[in-house]
Motif scaffolding. Structure first.
Motif, mmCIF file in Angstrom:
data_model
loop_
_atom_site.group_PDB
_atom_site.id
_atom_site.type_symbol
_atom_site.label_atom_id
_atom_site.label_comp_id
_atom_site.label_asym_id
_atom_site.label_seq_id
_atom_site.Cartn_x
_atom_site.Cartn_y
_atom_site.Cartn_z
ATOM 1 N N SER A 353 0.512 -2.019 -1.123
ATOM 2 C CA SER A 353 1.582 -1.227 -0.508
ATOM 3 C C SER A 353 1.119 0.227 -0.586
ATOM 4 C CB SER A 353 2.901 -1.409 -1.283
ATOM 5 O OG SER A 353 2.786 -0.871 -2.597
ATOM 6 N N ASP A 354 1.938 1.149 -0.081
ATOM 7 C CA ASP A 354 1.677 2.567 -0.342
ATOM 8 C C ASP A 354 2.143 2.811 -1.771
ATOM 9 O OD1 ASP A 354 1.703 5.307 -0.649
ATOM 10 O OD2 ASP A 354 2.548 5.723 1.329
ATOM 11 N N ARG A 355 1.248 2.546 -2.718
ATOM 12 C CA ARG A 355 1.651 2.557 -4.122
ATOM 13 C C ARG A 355 2.117 3.934 -4.581
ATOM 14 N NH1 ARG A 355 -2.921 -1.517 -6.694
ATOM 15 N NH2 ARG A 355 -1.819 -3.439 -6.144
ATOM 16 N N LEU A 356 1.559 4.976 -4.011
ATOM 17 C CA LEU A 356 1.973 6.317 -4.404
ATOM 18 C C LEU A 356 3.452 6.526 -4.081
ATOM 19 C CD1 LEU A 356 1.062 8.940 -5.634
ATOM 20 C CD2 LEU A 356 0.186 9.655 -3.396
ATOM 21 N N ALA A 357 3.846 6.195 -2.873
ATOM 22 C CA ALA A 357 5.245 6.343 -2.473
ATOM 23 C C ALA A 357 6.143 5.377 -3.243
ATOM 24 C CB ALA A 357 5.390 6.104 -0.974
ATOM 25 N N MET A 358 5.674 4.138 -3.444
ATOM 26 C CA MET A 358 6.493 3.136 -4.125
ATOM 27 C C MET A 358 6.757 3.517 -5.582
ATOM 28 S SD MET A 358 7.118 0.829 -1.811
ATOM 29 C CE MET A 358 7.730 -0.511 -2.811
ATOM 30 N N VAL A 359 5.737 4.034 -6.270
ATOM 31 C CA VAL A 359 5.911 4.442 -7.658
ATOM 32 C C VAL A 359 6.885 5.607 -7.747
ATOM 33 C CG1 VAL A 359 4.753 5.523 -9.632
ATOM 34 C CG2 VAL A 359 3.702 3.567 -8.487
ATOM 35 N N ALA A 360 6.705 6.599 -6.877
ATOM 36 C CA ALA A 360 7.591 7.766 -6.911
ATOM 37 C C ALA A 360 9.035 7.372 -6.650
ATOM 38 C CB ALA A 360 7.122 8.801 -5.887
ATOM 39 N N GLU A 361 9.256 6.509 -5.666
ATOM 40 C CA GLU A 361 10.615 6.081 -5.343
ATOM 41 C C GLU A 361 11.227 5.287 -6.499
ATOM 42 O OE1 GLU A 361 12.961 3.120 -2.223
ATOM 43 O OE2 GLU A 361 10.911 3.759 -1.772
ATOM 44 N N GLY A 362 10.452 4.374 -7.072
ATOM 45 C CA GLY A 362 10.968 3.563 -8.171
ATOM 46 C C GLY A 362 11.303 4.393 -9.396
ATOM 47 N N LEU A 363 10.423 5.333 -9.750
ATOM 48 C CA LEU A 363 10.696 6.183 -10.913
ATOM 49 C C LEU A 363 11.950 7.021 -10.681
ATOM 50 C CD1 LEU A 363 7.138 7.430 -11.975
ATOM 51 C CD2 LEU A 363 8.551 5.686 -13.081
ATOM 52 N N THR A 364 12.102 7.543 -9.491
ATOM 53 C CA THR A 364 13.285 8.338 -9.178
ATOM 54 C C THR A 364 14.554 7.505 -9.346
ATOM 55 O OG1 THR A 364 12.038 9.713 -7.631
ATOM 56 C CG2 THR A 364 14.430 9.701 -7.380
ATOM 57 N N ARG A 365 14.524 6.284 -8.858
ATOM 58 C CA ARG A 365 15.680 5.391 -9.009
ATOM 59 C C ARG A 365 16.008 5.151 -10.485
ATOM 60 N NH1 ARG A 365 17.516 2.008 -4.937
ATOM 61 N NH2 ARG A 365 16.566 2.336 -2.888
ATOM 62 N N CYS A 366 14.973 5.175 -11.331
ATOM 63 C CA CYS A 366 15.174 4.916 -12.764
ATOM 64 C C CYS A 366 15.486 6.186 -13.551
ATOM 65 C CB CYS A 366 13.935 4.242 -13.346
ATOM 66 S SG CYS A 366 13.680 2.558 -12.745
ATOM 67 N N GLY A 367 15.747 7.303 -12.828
ATOM 68 C CA GLY A 367 16.165 8.527 -13.489
ATOM 69 C C GLY A 367 15.047 9.394 -14.001
ATOM 70 N N VAL A 368 13.827 9.162 -13.528
ATOM 71 C CA VAL A 368 12.670 9.948 -13.967
ATOM 72 C C VAL A 368 12.399 11.036 -12.946
ATOM 73 C CG1 VAL A 368 10.213 9.852 -14.556
ATOM 74 C CG2 VAL A 368 11.714 7.907 -15.101
ATOM 75 N N SER A 369 12.115 12.241 -13.408
ATOM 76 C CA SER A 369 11.773 13.357 -12.518
ATOM 77 C C SER A 369 10.309 13.227 -12.113
ATOM 78 C CB SER A 369 12.012 14.693 -13.231
ATOM 79 O OG SER A 369 11.604 15.772 -12.406
ATOM 80 N N VAL A 370 10.061 13.147 -10.803
ATOM 81 C CA VAL A 370 8.715 12.883 -10.306
ATOM 82 C C VAL A 370 8.491 13.626 -8.994
ATOM 83 C CG1 VAL A 370 9.496 10.779 -9.147
ATOM 84 C CG2 VAL A 370 7.085 11.032 -9.676
ATOM 85 N N GLU A 371 7.248 14.026 -8.754
ATOM 86 C CA GLU A 371 6.890 14.707 -7.511
ATOM 87 C C GLU A 371 5.586 14.104 -6.990
ATOM 88 O OE1 GLU A 371 6.480 18.885 -8.547
ATOM 89 O OE2 GLU A 371 7.868 18.465 -10.195
ATOM 90 N N VAL A 372 5.464 14.038 -5.665
ATOM 91 C CA VAL A 372 4.214 13.678 -5.016
ATOM 92 C C VAL A 372 3.687 14.931 -4.336
ATOM 93 C CG1 VAL A 372 3.099 12.279 -3.238
ATOM 94 C CG2 VAL A 372 4.902 11.279 -4.659
ATOM 95 N N GLY A 373 2.478 15.362 -4.725
ATOM 96 C CA GLY A 373 1.912 16.583 -4.176
ATOM 97 C C GLY A 373 1.309 16.366 -2.802
ATOM 98 N N ALA A 374 1.170 17.444 -2.045
ATOM 99 C CA ALA A 374 0.548 17.373 -0.718
ATOM 100 C C ALA A 374 -0.898 16.912 -0.814
ATOM 101 C CB ALA A 374 0.631 18.738 -0.042
ATOM 102 N N ASP A 375 -1.500 17.071 -1.999
ATOM 103 C CA ASP A 375 -2.884 16.653 -2.223
ATOM 104 C C ASP A 375 -2.964 15.225 -2.766
ATOM 105 O OD1 ASP A 375 -1.698 17.191 -4.640
ATOM 106 O OD2 ASP A 375 -3.400 18.299 -5.478
ATOM 107 N N ASP A 376 -1.907 14.437 -2.560
ATOM 108 C CA ASP A 376 -1.837 13.058 -3.049
ATOM 109 C C ASP A 376 -1.947 12.992 -4.567
ATOM 110 O OD1 ASP A 376 -1.529 11.664 -0.539
ATOM 111 O OD2 ASP A 376 -3.607 12.170 -0.116
ATOM 112 N N SER A 377 -1.307 13.926 -5.231
ATOM 113 C CA SER A 377 -1.178 13.868 -6.687
ATOM 114 C C SER A 377 0.196 13.305 -7.032
ATOM 115 C CB SER A 377 -1.332 15.264 -7.298
ATOM 116 O OG SER A 377 -0.338 16.147 -6.785
ATOM 117 N N LEU A 378 0.304 12.773 -8.237
ATOM 118 C CA LEU A 378 1.578 12.269 -8.747
ATOM 119 C C LEU A 378 1.883 13.018 -10.032
ATOM 120 C CD1 LEU A 378 3.879 10.151 -8.433
ATOM 121 C CD2 LEU A 378 2.528 8.644 -9.916
#
Length: 445
Positions: A353-378
């Motif tokens: 899957s698009d694991r970068l997007a999936m991880v960020a979305e899942g962590l956000t749902r679980c109450g974790v503060s997360v950002e995906v950078g324009a340089d594909d950083s997490l």
């Protein structure tokens, strides 16, 4: 698999026990493929019997080799010899495995046969042009959907031409596909990689008798060269347990107070251990015991004890050695104290899957503060305490997303549910039973 299997993971007490996770998936795929084009019998101990690898075994049978499991769990492959693969009478269904599809395309591309590849809904969305482009330069032809996506027909080259190919993106799958095509191509085929990637193909080819060399170039890149048309001889292979699978109980043990888990026979190939290096940097108590070699691959037993983790910066050049482990590292980072920055994750966007997007979305749902950078950083902001949890996470049929959030659920204040855990069986059969045997609480909803 058409039936979704929601799973829920709840906070548990300490995890305790000694286990061996299933065999390494990368090595299992390669042992079946190389055994099929070797002369004589290849005996494989500890083969991963997940759905991905079983699809590879079925494909090798359709291509003319014998691949059977003994009652004691040992697999025996009777090869047809290099250049003698038969044209399959049926479509080659690679299930969910991008590794199997891409490597096998390379192997059959240098045989004068026509094969049709397909996979499940997830695999058929994944791009194959990165493999078909260099293989076409060697003389094979491909007919597929846009972007070279499956279903795809491979028309093997009658007279393959050796090439020197510089990888535009670090990828062990692309490197291996070219090397495997080079096996049945006269002359020397070379792949140049600017960042070292998994070298299981090179190590195993040497084990089977091929000449494979690695040379460091003036610009620091590595040139991997295979001499074509060797005679490969059947070998005995002991498959170590998969470090990518060991990652899940290892992280779970680090996160649960009082935990101590021993993971036996874990593959310690230095191009696969980026996650463990990172966890140690974060303060993880991981002891590497009984180091040894098995069929050219380094192996160790890992003793994992609960630890208070701290955020770190994970450099981009570490990505090839832990590309499959970022989702579970993100779960660890969510529980760590401080910010963890993971750089250079572009490759995560074209996994199951698009694991970068999936991880960020899942962590956000679980109450974790997360950002995906324009340089594909997490960027994961941990608080040093249990994240809230209490969410249902979408997995997009991705086994590693499912397992990573189930691990997070063992350390969250409220249970974490994944919408579908059925695909876990592709790479880690028995995952739920093994985790619950250590003391986790993972239930089918």
């Amino acid at each position: 698999m058409s039936q979704a299997k929601p799973l829920r993971s709840s906070s548990t007490g300490a995890l305790k026990g000694t286990i061996r996770v299933p065999g390494d998936k990368s090595i299992s795929h390669r042992s079946l493929m190389l055994g099929a084009v070797a002369v004589g019998e290849t005996v494989i101990h500890g083969l991963l019997e997940g759905e991905d690898v079983l699809h590879t075994a079925a494909a090798m049978r359709l291509l003319g080799a014998q691949a059977e499991r003994d009652a004691d769990g040992v697999w025996r492959v009777r090869g047809v010899g290099l250049g003698a693969l038969a044209e399959p009478a049926q479509v080659l269904d690679m299930g969910n495995s991008g590794t199997a599809a891409r490597l096998l395309m390379g192997l059959v591309a240098a045989h004068p046969i026509t094969c049709v590849f397909t996979g499940d809904a997830s695999l058929n969305k994944r791009p194959m042009a990165r493999v078909t482009t260099p293989l076409a330069q060697m003389g094979a032809r491909f007919v597929g959907r846009s972007g070279g996506r499956l279903p795809l027909t491979v028309v093997g080259g009658e007279s393959m031409i050796p090439i020197t190919y510089r990888l535009p993106v670090a990828s062990a799958q692309v490197k291996s596909a070219i090397i495997l095509a080079g096996l049945n191509t006269p002359g020397a085929t070379t792949v140049i990689e600017t960042e070292p990637t998994r070298d299981h193909t090179e190590l195993m080819l040497r084990h089977f008798g091929a000449t494979v060399t690695t040379e460091r170039l003036e610009d620091g890149a590595l040139a991997v060269t295979v001499v074509g048309q060797p005679e490969l001889t059947g070998r005995t292979i002991h498959v170590p347990s998969d470090p990518s699978s060991a990652a899940f109980p290892a992280v779970a043990a680090l996160l649960r107070p009082g935990s101590e888990v021993l993971l036996n026979d874990v593959g310690m190939n230095p191009r696969r251990t980026g996650l463990f290096d990172t966890l140690v940097e974060m303060g993880g108590d991981i002891a590497f015991e009984n180091r040894r070699d098995q069929a050219g691959e380094p192996v160790a037993d890992l003793r994992i004890r609960h630890s208070r983790l701290k955020g770190v910066v994970v450099p981009a050049d570490r990505a090839p050695s832990m590309i499959d482990e970022y989702p579970v590292l993100a779960a660890a980072a969510a529980c760590a104290e401080g910010t963890t920055v993971m750089l250079g994750l572009k490759e995560l966007r074209v996994k199951e899957s698009d694991r970068l997007a999936m991880v960020a979305e899942g962590l956000t749902r679980c109450g974790v503060s997360v950002e995906v950078g324009a340089d594909d950083s997490l960027i994961v902001h941990g608080t040093g305490s249990a994240p809230k949890g209490g969410a249902t996470v979408a997995t997009a049929m991705d086994h590693r997303i499912a397992m990573s959030f189930l691990v997070l659920g063992t350390a969250s204040a409220e249970p974490v549910q994944v919408d579908d855990g059925a695909f876990i069986e592709t790479s880690f059969p028995g995952f739920v039973a093994l985790m619950n045997g250590l003391g986790a609480t993972i239930d089918e909803v």
